[in-house]
Design a protein around this motif. Structure first.
Motif, PDB file in Angstrom:
ATOM      1  N   UNK A 139       0.831  -1.204   0.000  1.00  0.00           N
ATOM      2  CA  UNK A 139       0.000   0.000   0.000  1.00  0.00           C
ATOM      3  C   UNK A 139       0.863   1.251   0.000  1.00  0.00           C
ATOM      4  N   UNK A 140       1.887   1.281   0.839  1.00  0.00           N
ATOM      5  CA  UNK A 140       2.784   2.440   0.901  1.00  0.00           C
ATOM      6  C   UNK A 140       3.479   2.661  -0.438  1.00  0.00           C
ATOM      7  N   UNK A 141       3.895   1.582  -1.088  1.00  0.00           N
ATOM      8  CA  UNK A 141       4.543   1.726  -2.402  1.00  0.00           C
ATOM      9  C   UNK A 141       3.571   2.292  -3.438  1.00  0.00           C
ATOM     10  N   UNK A 142       2.323   1.846  -3.402  1.00  0.00           N
ATOM     11  CA  UNK A 142       1.335   2.362  -4.348  1.00  0.00           C
ATOM     12  C   UNK A 142       1.069   3.847  -4.096  1.00  0.00           C
ATOM     13  N   UNK A 143       0.957   4.231  -2.819  1.00  0.00           N
ATOM     14  CA  UNK A 143       0.751   5.642  -2.480  1.00  0.00           C
ATOM     15  C   UNK A 143       1.954   6.475  -2.921  1.00  0.00           C
ATOM     16  N   UNK A 144       3.152   5.980  -2.661  1.00  0.00           N
ATOM     17  CA  UNK A 144       4.369   6.708  -3.062  1.00  0.00           C
ATOM     18  C   UNK A 144       4.441   6.876  -4.580  1.00  0.00           C
ATOM     19  N   UNK A 145       4.087   5.845  -5.314  1.00  0.00           N
ATOM     20  CA  UNK A 145       4.106   5.941  -6.779  1.00  0.00           C
ATOM     21  C   UNK A 145       3.122   6.993  -7.272  1.00  0.00           C
ATOM     22  N   UNK A 146       1.914   6.964  -6.709  1.00  0.00           N
ATOM     23  CA  UNK A 146       0.901   7.939  -7.121  1.00  0.00           C
ATOM     24  C   UNK A 146       1.338   9.357  -6.772  1.00  0.00           C
ATOM     25  N   UNK A 147       1.865   9.554  -5.564  1.00  0.00           N
ATOM     26  CA  UNK A 147       2.311  10.893  -5.169  1.00  0.00           C
ATOM     27  C   UNK A 147       3.526  11.349  -5.980  1.00  0.00           C
ATOM     28  N   UNK A 148       4.426  10.446  -6.300  1.00  0.00           N
ATOM     29  CA  UNK A 148       5.595  10.805  -7.111  1.00  0.00           C
ATOM     30  C   UNK A 148       5.180  11.284  -8.493  1.00  0.00           C
ATOM     31  N   UNK A 149       4.216  10.582  -9.090  1.00  0.00           N
ATOM     32  CA  UNK A 149       3.718  11.013 -10.400  1.00  0.00           C
ATOM     33  C   UNK A 149       3.079  12.390 -10.310  1.00  0.00           C
ATOM     34  N   UNK A 150       2.258  12.605  -9.309  1.00  0.00           N
ATOM     35  CA  UNK A 150       1.603  13.893  -9.128  1.00  0.00           C
ATOM     36  C   UNK A 150       2.631  14.996  -8.892  1.00  0.00           C
ATOM     37  N   UNK A 151       3.620  14.715  -8.016  1.00  0.00           N
ATOM     38  CA  UNK A 151       4.644  15.727  -7.724  1.00  0.00           C
ATOM     39  C   UNK A 151       5.468  16.094  -8.951  1.00  0.00           C
ATOM     40  N   UNK A 152       5.686  15.145  -9.840  1.00  0.00           N
ATOM     41  CA  UNK A 152       6.477  15.437 -11.043  1.00  0.00           C
ATOM     42  C   UNK A 152       5.772  16.449 -11.944  1.00  0.00           C
ATOM     43  N   UNK A 153       4.465  16.619 -11.774  1.00  0.00           N
ATOM     44  CA  UNK A 153       3.691  17.571 -12.563  1.00  0.00           C
ATOM     45  C   UNK A 153       3.564  18.945 -11.891  1.00  0.00           C
ATOM     46  N   UNK A 154       4.047  19.069 -10.673  1.00  0.00           N
ATOM     47  CA  UNK A 154       3.887  20.304  -9.906  1.00  0.00           C
ATOM     48  C   UNK A 154       5.139  21.176 -10.016  1.00  0.00           C
TER      49      UNK A 154
END
Length: 64
Positions: free
Chosen positions: A17-32
């Motif tokens: 779960x933590x890895x999935x959350x980190x992946x999703x947040x990393x993708x979002x952060x790369x767009x910010x």
């Protein structure tokens, strides 16, 4: 103060779960836009009795 809380379901794999959350947040952060400096933050973990991660609370200090 800004706060985020992630709750891990009992019986689920908290690492997956933590890895999935980190992946999703990393993708979002790369767009910010990247801030000049990240604000100070602190994290607090709470565990189930069997030792698995239950909640992760992150508190970010707001800028002046």
């Amino acid at each position: 103060m800004t706060m985020a809380v992630v709750t891990f379901a009992p019986g689920e794999d908290p690492v997956a779960t933590a890895r999935a959350v980190m992946s999703a947040l990393s993708l979002w952060l790369s767009e910010q836009p990247r801030p000049e400096q990240a604000p100070p933050a602190r994290a607090h973990c709470i565990y189930y009795d069997e030792g698995k991660l239950r909640t992760l609370t992150v508190v970010v200090a707001e800028g002046d």
